[in-house]
Design an enzyme around this catalytic site. Sequence first.
Site, PDB file in Angstrom:
ATOM      1  N   LEU A 137      35.081  43.724  47.074  1.00 58.89           N
ATOM      2  CA  LEU A 137      36.470  43.876  46.662  1.00 58.89           C
ATOM      3  C   LEU A 137      36.609  43.180  45.313  1.00 58.89           C
ATOM      4  CD1 LEU A 137      38.418  43.026  49.969  1.00 58.89           C
ATOM      5  CD2 LEU A 137      37.951  45.296  49.022  1.00 58.89           C
ATOM      6  N   ASP A 138      37.445  43.734  44.438  1.00 55.01           N
ATOM      7  CA  ASP A 138      37.692  43.088  43.156  1.00 55.01           C
ATOM      8  C   ASP A 138      38.250  41.680  43.378  1.00 55.01           C
ATOM      9  OD1 ASP A 138      36.938  45.451  41.969  1.00 55.01           O
ATOM     10  OD2 ASP A 138      38.992  46.174  41.702  1.00 55.01           O
ATOM     11  N   MET A 139      38.090  40.830  42.390  1.00 49.95           N
ATOM     12  CA  MET A 139      38.501  39.431  42.521  1.00 49.95           C
ATOM     13  C   MET A 139      39.940  39.296  43.037  1.00 49.95           C
ATOM     14  SD  MET A 139      38.563  36.390  39.637  1.00 49.95           S
ATOM     15  CE  MET A 139      39.897  37.092  38.647  1.00 49.95           C
TER      16      MET A 139
END
Length: 322
Positions: A137-139
């Site tokens: 997942l993106d940050m």
Amino acid sequence: MSDQIQLEATVSEDLIGKRLDQAVAQLFPDYSRSRLQAWIKDGSLTVDGEVKRPRDKLLGGERVAVAAQLEVIEEHKPQDIPLDIVYEDEHILVINKPAGLVVHPAVGHRDGTLLNALLFHCPDIAQVPRAGIVHRLDMDTTGLMVVAKTITAQTDLVDQLQERSMGREYEAVVHGVMTGGGIVDEPMGRHSKNRQKMAVVGVGKEAITHYRVLQKLRAHTHIRLKLETGRTHQIRVHMAHINYPLVGDQLYGGRFRLPKGCSDDMIDTLRAFKRQALHAKKLELWHPETGDLMSWEVDLPDDFQQLLDVLSADAEANDMDA
């Protein structure tokens, strides 16, 4: 530091005439095809003591052996970072990732990542490639992620992702009022000018996103999304491509916008929401050991829920049936 792998198997009659790389995928199903291919090419996997090519055909009865070194992660240090664990057993770990937590070390984020936290929480995971991380997942995206605690589990989960049998559903808030749900089926690849970005490109990899409307607001829409593929930034790129960028998306959202007639509360909330409004709400998979279908769902994080509350209040104040 490395872990020694020693494997042996005899080529059975049903594998006669098969290519070596196809046969070993059946003989050693605990290991991914790419790993087995690498062992064939570097000579760690032999047939009757000889190095063969992946395409070489088998006659039956040969002895296939593997003597390989499995690199153990040691350049990354374990760190005591709290994890919101939704489920755990000896094979898999499901976590609810908070905003701001980077999944894997990279330039600018050498530590303080999910990988560092995993190495602390279960040290044996250092023997699994990428510390068992099979998807990211993106940050600043929140929500559910599964991590493999063994090589066998990792191979199985990667297969599920590739076969699209793992279900991943997200919730998002986008700019603009959608008329209804739909599908975005547009290939993706690196942006031609900005290498930090992904984009819809004609010669990219297949990318398919399904979306449906949960709530129409005055100038926004609360939506549910389901991924068929898992390209980097897929939801963010696809929604921006159809002109419904995610609220708070600093990379793909374009210029900051405020609807006409905003209340002070709504202005403050939109200005303060500095991350993409995206949450991995539901995860469904087949357990790699038991074969059982398992499913988890987690609540929206507080900042996401507050955003929705403010936008809903604005819709009600403007006589919308929100």
